[in-house]
Design a protein around this motif. Sequence first.
Motif, PDB file in Angstrom:
ATOM      1  N   MET A  65       0.929  -1.357   0.076  1.00 51.71           N
ATOM      2  CA  MET A  65       0.087   0.069   0.147  1.00 51.71           C
ATOM      3  C   MET A  65       0.965   1.291  -0.166  1.00 51.71           C
ATOM      4  O   MET A  65       0.397   2.041  -0.364  1.00 51.71           O
ATOM      5  N   LEU A  66       2.084   1.271   0.517  1.00 52.49           N
ATOM      6  CA  LEU A  66       3.045   2.241   0.464  1.00 52.49           C
ATOM      7  C   LEU A  66       3.235   2.664  -0.913  1.00 52.49           C
ATOM      8  O   LEU A  66       3.170   3.926  -1.366  1.00 52.49           O
ATOM      9  N   ALA A  67       3.350   1.742  -1.843  1.00 50.37           N
ATOM     10  CA  ALA A  67       3.757   2.038  -3.267  1.00 50.37           C
ATOM     11  C   ALA A  67       2.247   3.061  -3.831  1.00 50.37           C
ATOM     12  O   ALA A  67       2.319   3.878  -4.667  1.00 50.37           O
ATOM     13  N   LEU A  68       1.061   2.286  -3.673  1.00 46.97           N
ATOM     14  CA  LEU A  68      -0.134   2.722  -3.831  1.00 46.97           C
ATOM     15  C   LEU A  68      -0.458   4.097  -3.850  1.00 46.97           C
ATOM     16  O   LEU A  68      -0.834   4.990  -4.456  1.00 46.97           O
ATOM     17  N   TRP A  69      -0.147   4.428  -2.385  1.00 47.43           N
ATOM     18  CA  TRP A  69      -0.237   5.937  -2.159  1.00 47.43           C
ATOM     19  C   TRP A  69       0.743   6.790  -2.299  1.00 47.43           C
ATOM     20  O   TRP A  69       0.495   7.952  -2.865  1.00 47.43           O
ATOM     21  N   GLY A  70       1.916   6.414  -2.249  1.00 42.10           N
ATOM     22  CA  GLY A  70       3.101   7.055  -2.767  1.00 42.10           C
ATOM     23  C   GLY A  70       2.968   7.611  -4.128  1.00 42.10           C
ATOM     24  O   GLY A  70       3.533   8.692  -4.514  1.00 42.10           O
ATOM     25  N   ALA A  71       2.694   6.673  -5.037  1.00 42.14           N
ATOM     26  CA  ALA A  71       2.634   6.973  -6.689  1.00 42.14           C
ATOM     27  C   ALA A  71       1.556   8.246  -6.784  1.00 42.14           C
ATOM     28  O   ALA A  71       1.703   8.894  -7.501  1.00 42.14           O
ATOM     29  N   LEU A  72       0.455   7.995  -6.127  1.00 39.36           N
ATOM     30  CA  LEU A  72      -0.818   8.829  -6.111  1.00 39.36           C
ATOM     31  C   LEU A  72      -0.190  10.223  -5.868  1.00 39.36           C
ATOM     32  O   LEU A  72      -0.099  11.285  -6.272  1.00 39.36           O
ATOM     33  N   LYS A  73       0.230  10.416  -4.362  1.00 42.58           N
ATOM     34  CA  LYS A  73       0.697  11.695  -3.639  1.00 42.58           C
ATOM     35  C   LYS A  73       1.815  12.278  -4.496  1.00 42.58           C
ATOM     36  O   LYS A  73       2.043  13.516  -4.310  1.00 42.58           O
ATOM     37  N   SER A  74       2.675  11.469  -4.972  1.00 39.46           N
ATOM     38  CA  SER A  74       3.925  12.088  -5.643  1.00 39.46           C
ATOM     39  C   SER A  74       3.438  12.737  -6.976  1.00 39.46           C
ATOM     40  O   SER A  74       4.422  13.395  -7.407  1.00 39.46           O
ATOM     41  N   CYS A  75       2.463  12.407  -7.537  1.00 37.53           N
ATOM     42  CA  CYS A  75       2.161  12.767  -8.907  1.00 37.53           C
ATOM     43  C   CYS A  75       1.073  13.504  -9.085  1.00 37.53           C
ATOM     44  O   CYS A  75       0.344  14.051 -10.425  1.00 37.53           O
ATOM     45  N   LEU A  76       0.114  13.696  -8.069  1.00 38.84           N
ATOM     46  CA  LEU A  76      -1.213  14.181  -8.094  1.00 38.84           C
ATOM     47  C   LEU A  76      -1.312  15.503  -7.315  1.00 38.84           C
ATOM     48  O   LEU A  76      -0.689  15.502  -6.070  1.00 38.84           O
ATOM     49  N   LYS A  77      -1.848  16.472  -7.672  1.00 41.89           N
ATOM     50  CA  LYS A  77      -2.166  17.682  -6.666  1.00 41.89           C
ATOM     51  C   LYS A  77      -3.719  17.829  -6.567  1.00 41.89           C
ATOM     52  O   LYS A  77      -4.443  17.512  -7.471  1.00 41.89           O
ATOM     53  N   PRO A  78      -4.004  18.299  -5.472  1.00 45.70           N
ATOM     54  CA  PRO A  78      -5.595  18.710  -5.452  1.00 45.70           C
ATOM     55  C   PRO A  78      -6.021  19.433  -6.648  1.00 45.70           C
ATOM     56  O   PRO A  78      -5.609  20.423  -7.207  1.00 45.70           O
ATOM     57  N   GLY A  79      -7.339  18.942  -7.096  1.00 47.00           N
ATOM     58  CA  GLY A  79      -7.907  19.481  -8.141  1.00 47.00           C
ATOM     59  C   GLY A  79      -7.544  18.947  -9.422  1.00 47.00           C
ATOM     60  O   GLY A  79      -8.325  19.147 -10.641  1.00 47.00           O
ATOM     61  N   ASP A  80      -6.587  17.941  -9.356  1.00 46.87           N
ATOM     62  CA  ASP A  80      -6.337  17.309 -10.831  1.00 46.87           C
ATOM     63  C   ASP A  80      -7.353  16.209 -11.044  1.00 46.87           C
ATOM     64  O   ASP A  80      -7.888  15.600 -10.279  1.00 46.87           O
ATOM     65  N   PRO A  81      -7.865  16.286 -12.397  1.00 47.24           N
ATOM     66  CA  PRO A  81      -8.664  15.255 -12.833  1.00 47.24           C
ATOM     67  C   PRO A  81      -7.930  13.872 -12.892  1.00 47.24           C
ATOM     68  O   PRO A  81      -7.026  13.732 -13.358  1.00 47.24           O
ATOM     69  N   VAL A  82      -8.975  12.979 -12.450  1.00 49.45           N
ATOM     70  CA  VAL A  82      -8.222  11.470 -12.616  1.00 49.45           C
ATOM     71  C   VAL A  82      -9.521  10.512 -13.065  1.00 49.45           C
ATOM     72  O   VAL A  82     -10.652  10.818 -12.648  1.00 49.45           O
ATOM     73  N   VAL A  83      -9.227   9.596 -14.001  1.00 54.68           N
ATOM     74  CA  VAL A  83     -10.186   8.627 -14.200  1.00 54.68           C
ATOM     75  C   VAL A  83      -9.446   7.356 -13.743  1.00 54.68           C
ATOM     76  O   VAL A  83      -8.535   6.899 -13.985  1.00 54.68           O
ATOM     77  N   THR A  84     -10.465   6.639 -12.895  1.00 55.91           N
ATOM     78  CA  THR A  84     -10.198   5.239 -12.128  1.00 55.91           C
ATOM     79  C   THR A  84     -11.115   4.180 -12.832  1.00 55.91           C
ATOM     80  O   THR A  84     -12.315   4.517 -13.036  1.00 55.91           O
ATOM     81  N   VAL A  85     -10.356   2.943 -13.134  1.00 52.70           N
ATOM     82  CA  VAL A  85     -10.972   1.908 -13.690  1.00 52.70           C
ATOM     83  C   VAL A  85     -11.052   0.718 -12.887  1.00 52.70           C
ATOM     84  O   VAL A  85      -9.863   0.548 -12.333  1.00 52.70           O
ATOM     85  N   GLY A  86     -12.244   0.647 -12.376  1.00 50.99           N
ATOM     86  CA  GLY A  86     -12.339  -0.450 -11.138  1.00 50.99           C
ATOM     87  C   GLY A  86     -12.991  -1.686 -11.497  1.00 50.99           C
ATOM     88  O   GLY A  86     -14.349  -1.585 -12.103  1.00 50.99           O
TER      89      GLY A  86
END
Length: 362
Positions: A65-86
């Motif tokens: 989970m460290l990688a999952l959180w770290g990759a998001l927070k390292s590359c995204l800022k508040p307000g950034d648009p994201v599309v997730t496929v689940g």
Amino acid sequence: MSYAPIPMVPGPVALHEDVIAVLGRDYGSGQVESDFMCLYDATSRSLARLMGTTNDVVLMTGEGMLALWGALKSCLKPGDPVVTVGTGVFGDGVADMAASFGCVVEKVSLPYDSTIDDLSIIEDAIRRVKPVMLTAVHCETPSGTLNPLASLGKLKKDLGVPLFYVDAVASLGGAPVHMDEWNVDLLLGGSQKCLSCPPSMSMVGVSDAAWARMEEVQYQGYDSILPFRTVRTDGRCPYTPNWHGVAALHAGAQAIFKEGTQAAFARHEAVAARCREGLAELGVKLWTAPDAVNAPTVTAAMIPDGYTWPEWKEALRRHGLICTGSFGPMAGKVFRLGHMGTQAQPYLMEQALDAIAVTLGK
């Protein structure tokens, strides 16, 4: 203390004997030892080979989970648009994670017993939202599925999405992964699944585009990936190096290479096929839809009629089989057999099926 005679949980799996051997050694400090940097480099290159990439692979101390959180927070800022496929709990969970620190998320949530097939709804979302990042999960362990990602990666490239984030924690080392071919920018892995190591390490394949985005975002925190960019050039990690963790990863990867990657993948596929065949023979239904792609590393099946999950779990334990339930809409309905890494063995699967048969009185 007792140990499971038939371990079939979908991670953490039983440790590989070569991993156990290196964990028993005494190492230097790491931070000031050139030998550690050689080991870090060799391990990073080995994991890049498993990821199918020429990109950098960073090794971080902490569960997947460290990688999952770290990759998001390292590359995204508040307000950034994201599309997730689940197609399951983890795929949709990435949407919740990104939303938690202010991203504007368009969640493409598909049935949890399915895998990615029709891309039209995803294409529509990308065209409308124009996301900074597209996310997907390769192996959705709570659902027992493996998402085909080549077409999604092509769509990402064709539509000009800057970043493609893929969770491959439960597939890396147990199924083919092609980071570069699939146009993935952040490929996330964990040590405790197919690599048969303790749950102590995360690894992230990072593309040039992802590094550039991290330089722009400048996220600071323990889970920040950016500080690892200079590990090889300045010989220092951003925090105390985990020599044992890196050595275990190296041993786990080398064990796969010693077997042969294609042979390892074939072993996982064969054990998974036997699992599904054996369950069918016993009248136990799969959770997955008929047209879904079943994972080679984990099988999700319906709890037999007449049992609650706690009752079924304890009944199997009495016959030596240790498995797990599932999450979200599958909770209380589904049990899972993890056949990954050291647990993807024909003899273990036969023992597991025998335990299920005895429990059912067959």
